[in-house]
Design a protein around this motif. Structure first.
Motif, PDB file in Angstrom:
ATOM      1  N   ARG A 219       0.845  -1.192   0.000  1.00 46.29           N
ATOM      2  CA  ARG A 219       0.000   0.000   0.000  1.00 46.29           C
ATOM      3  C   ARG A 219       0.885   1.249   0.000  1.00 46.29           C
ATOM      4  N   PRO A 220       0.411   2.340  -0.634  1.00 45.50           N
ATOM      5  CA  PRO A 220       1.186   3.582  -0.557  1.00 45.50           C
ATOM      6  C   PRO A 220       1.177   4.097   0.882  1.00 45.50           C
ATOM      7  N   LYS A 221       2.263   4.698   1.300  1.00 40.76           N
ATOM      8  CA  LYS A 221       2.345   5.192   2.667  1.00 40.76           C
ATOM      9  C   LYS A 221       1.766   6.595   2.799  1.00 40.76           C
ATOM     10  N   THR A 222       1.842   7.353   1.749  1.00 41.88           N
ATOM     11  CA  THR A 222       1.301   8.705   1.808  1.00 41.88           C
ATOM     12  C   THR A 222       0.489   8.988   0.555  1.00 41.88           C
ATOM     13  N   GLN A 223      -0.467   9.851   0.737  1.00 43.91           N
ATOM     14  CA  GLN A 223      -1.294  10.323  -0.357  1.00 43.91           C
ATOM     15  C   GLN A 223      -1.943  11.607   0.138  1.00 43.91           C
ATOM     16  N   SER A 224      -2.005  12.612  -0.686  1.00 39.25           N
ATOM     17  CA  SER A 224      -2.570  13.887  -0.250  1.00 39.25           C
ATOM     18  C   SER A 224      -4.063  13.732   0.055  1.00 39.25           C
ATOM     19  N   ASP A 225      -4.536  14.592   0.950  1.00 44.11           N
ATOM     20  CA  ASP A 225      -5.975  14.594   1.224  1.00 44.11           C
ATOM     21  C   ASP A 225      -6.764  14.853  -0.050  1.00 44.11           C
ATOM     22  N   GLU A 226      -6.236  15.734  -0.900  1.00 45.35           N
ATOM     23  CA  GLU A 226      -6.936  16.051  -2.153  1.00 45.35           C
ATOM     24  C   GLU A 226      -7.121  14.798  -3.003  1.00 45.35           C
ATOM     25  N   ASP A 227      -6.082  13.984  -3.104  1.00 48.47           N
ATOM     26  CA  ASP A 227      -6.182  12.750  -3.886  1.00 48.47           C
ATOM     27  C   ASP A 227      -7.160  11.761  -3.254  1.00 48.47           C
ATOM     28  N   VAL A 228      -7.122  11.656  -1.937  1.00 43.04           N
ATOM     29  CA  VAL A 228      -8.035  10.748  -1.236  1.00 43.04           C
ATOM     30  C   VAL A 228      -9.474  11.213  -1.417  1.00 43.04           C
ATOM     31  N   LEU A 229      -9.692  12.522  -1.295  1.00 45.10           N
ATOM     32  CA  LEU A 229     -11.045  13.053  -1.453  1.00 45.10           C
ATOM     33  C   LEU A 229     -11.535  12.907  -2.894  1.00 45.10           C
TER      34      LEU A 229
ATOM     35  N   LEU B  58      -4.880   3.464   0.720  1.00 41.36           N
ATOM     36  CA  LEU B  58      -4.480   3.711   2.104  1.00 41.36           C
ATOM     37  C   LEU B  58      -5.261   2.795   3.030  1.00 41.36           C
ATOM     38  N   SER B  59      -4.695   2.497   4.170  1.00 42.50           N
ATOM     39  CA  SER B  59      -5.392   1.617   5.110  1.00 42.50           C
ATOM     40  C   SER B  59      -6.597   2.329   5.709  1.00 42.50           C
ATOM     41  N   GLY B  60      -7.575   1.535   6.107  1.00 41.64           N
ATOM     42  CA  GLY B  60      -8.766   2.092   6.748  1.00 41.64           C
ATOM     43  C   GLY B  60      -8.421   2.874   8.000  1.00 41.64           C
ATOM     44  N   SER B  61      -7.474   2.387   8.794  1.00 47.74           N
ATOM     45  CA  SER B  61      -7.108   3.090  10.028  1.00 47.74           C
ATOM     46  C   SER B  61      -6.462   4.446   9.722  1.00 47.74           C
ATOM     47  N   THR B  62      -5.689   4.518   8.646  1.00 47.33           N
ATOM     48  CA  THR B  62      -5.103   5.801   8.252  1.00 47.33           C
ATOM     49  C   THR B  62      -6.209   6.778   7.861  1.00 47.33           C
ATOM     50  N   LEU B  63      -7.191   6.290   7.138  1.00 49.41           N
ATOM     51  CA  LEU B  63      -8.303   7.156   6.718  1.00 49.41           C
ATOM     52  C   LEU B  63      -9.116   7.637   7.917  1.00 49.41           C
ATOM     53  N   VAL B  64      -9.348   6.759   8.888  1.00 49.00           N
ATOM     54  CA  VAL B  64     -10.083   7.150  10.094  1.00 49.00           C
ATOM     55  C   VAL B  64      -9.287   8.203  10.859  1.00 49.00           C
ATOM     56  N   GLN B  65      -7.973   8.034  10.957  1.00 50.97           N
ATOM     57  CA  GLN B  65      -7.143   9.030  11.646  1.00 50.97           C
ATOM     58  C   GLN B  65      -7.245  10.388  10.960  1.00 50.97           C
ATOM     59  N   ARG B  66      -7.258  10.383   9.647  1.00 48.29           N
ATOM     60  CA  ARG B  66      -7.319  11.657   8.908  1.00 48.29           C
ATOM     61  C   ARG B  66      -8.682  12.321   8.969  1.00 48.29           C
ATOM     62  N   PHE B  67      -9.733  11.532   8.791  1.00 51.52           N
ATOM     63  CA  PHE B  67     -11.057  12.126   8.574  1.00 51.52           C
ATOM     64  C   PHE B  67     -12.024  11.948   9.744  1.00 51.52           C
ATOM     65  N   LYS B  68     -11.675  11.136  10.723  1.00 52.54           N
ATOM     66  CA  LYS B  68     -12.396  10.976  11.997  1.00 52.54           C
ATOM     67  C   LYS B  68     -13.733  10.241  11.905  1.00 52.54           C
ATOM     68  N   SER B  69     -14.581  10.604  10.959  1.00 48.96           N
ATOM     69  CA  SER B  69     -15.894   9.960  10.861  1.00 48.96           C
ATOM     70  C   SER B  69     -16.349   9.934   9.406  1.00 48.96           C
ATOM     71  N   LYS B  70     -17.308   9.069   9.140  1.00 45.66           N
ATOM     72  CA  LYS B  70     -17.859   8.988   7.782  1.00 45.66           C
ATOM     73  C   LYS B  70     -18.524  10.312   7.405  1.00 45.66           C
ATOM     74  N   ALA B  71     -19.216  10.930   8.365  1.00 47.96           N
ATOM     75  CA  ALA B  71     -19.880  12.211   8.087  1.00 47.96           C
ATOM     76  C   ALA B  71     -18.861  13.291   7.727  1.00 47.96           C
ATOM     77  N   ALA B  72     -17.751  13.336   8.454  1.00 50.30           N
ATOM     78  CA  ALA B  72     -16.716  14.333   8.163  1.00 50.30           C
ATOM     79  C   ALA B  72     -16.069  14.060   6.809  1.00 50.30           C
ATOM     80  N   LEU B  73     -15.836  12.800   6.508  1.00 50.52           N
ATOM     81  CA  LEU B  73     -15.267  12.423   5.214  1.00 50.52           C
ATOM     82  C   LEU B  73     -16.197  12.850   4.082  1.00 50.52           C
ATOM     83  N   LYS B  74     -17.470  12.567   4.219  1.00 47.33           N
ATOM     84  CA  LYS B  74     -18.435  12.927   3.173  1.00 47.33           C
ATOM     85  C   LYS B  74     -18.494  14.442   3.008  1.00 47.33           C
ATOM     86  N   GLN B  75     -18.520  15.159   4.120  1.00 50.19           N
ATOM     87  CA  GLN B  75     -18.595  16.614   4.044  1.00 50.19           C
ATOM     88  C   GLN B  75     -17.352  17.187   3.360  1.00 50.19           C
TER      89      GLN B  75
END
Length: 189
Positions: A3-13, A39-56
């Motif tokens: 898995r890639p270790k880093t990816q910008s938030d812009e790319d993830v979004l 990216l791993s699910g745990s990395t995504l949770v650390q970055r975005f905190k919740s599904k609602a925050a990720l969607k927003q």
């Protein structure tokens, strides 16, 4: 493959946005996004905190792109009724076919449910209306709030096209907006 270790938030979004448009807003989960972006699910949770925050955040980034595209098109549009039509036709090309448009309505539902996203929509409506007003200012005879009237007609034409999408959306919109401008011009010589 690791898995890639880093990816910008812009790319993830962006990956999240593609997931939403392909499968609907409810399909956006950390697990599915992990598969889509690597990216791993745990990395995504650390970055975005919740599904609602990720969607927003995903939808706020989409609004940023729409604002930027509208500004670029507005800067290039001639300040004339034809320029207003050209601007709205260019914005219509993003809707694609009927399936893409229908999925977009599910995304709009998410925008309407969230006060921050609703405010972004209201801001876009105001700036688009101002640009369209400016396109008619040179005619000297446009009715008040012509920009909002034209934007409303544009959105209505998209909806009517969706019930019978036998021609390309941009062609349908252009034809409809030309009829609108002709009708407005005939009533305000």
């Amino acid at each position: 493959m690791p898995r890639p270790k880093t990816q910008s938030d812009e790319d993830v979004l962006e990956a999240a946005h593609r997931l939403i448009h392909a499968h609907g807003p409810e399909a956006l989960t950390f697990e599915r996004l992990s598969e889509a972006c690597g990216l791993s699910g745990s990395t995504l949770v650390q970055r975005f905190k919740s599904k609602a925050a990720l969607k927003q955040r995903t939808l706020l980034q989409a609004w940023d792109r729409l604002d930027g595209k509208t500004e670029r098109l507005a800067a290039a549009a001639p300040r004339s009724p034809a320029g207003a039509i050209g601007l709205l036709v260019a914005l219509s090309r993003d809707y694609g076919g009927i399936e893409s448009y229908a999925e977009g309505l599910l995304v709009l539902r998410e925008d309407l449910r969230d006060p921050l996203l609703r405010a972004r929509g209201a801001s876009w409506k105001a700036s688009l209306g101002d640009v369209l007003d400016a396109c008619f200012a040179s005619t000297g005879s446009a009715p008040p709030d012509i920009g909002l009237l034209m934007a409303s007609h544009w959105q209505g034409s998209l909806l009517w096209w969706s019930f019978d999408p036998t021609i390309e959306v941009a062609a349908y919109v252009e034809e409809s907006l030309n009829r609108f401008v002709t009708a407005i011009s005939a009533r305000n010589p």
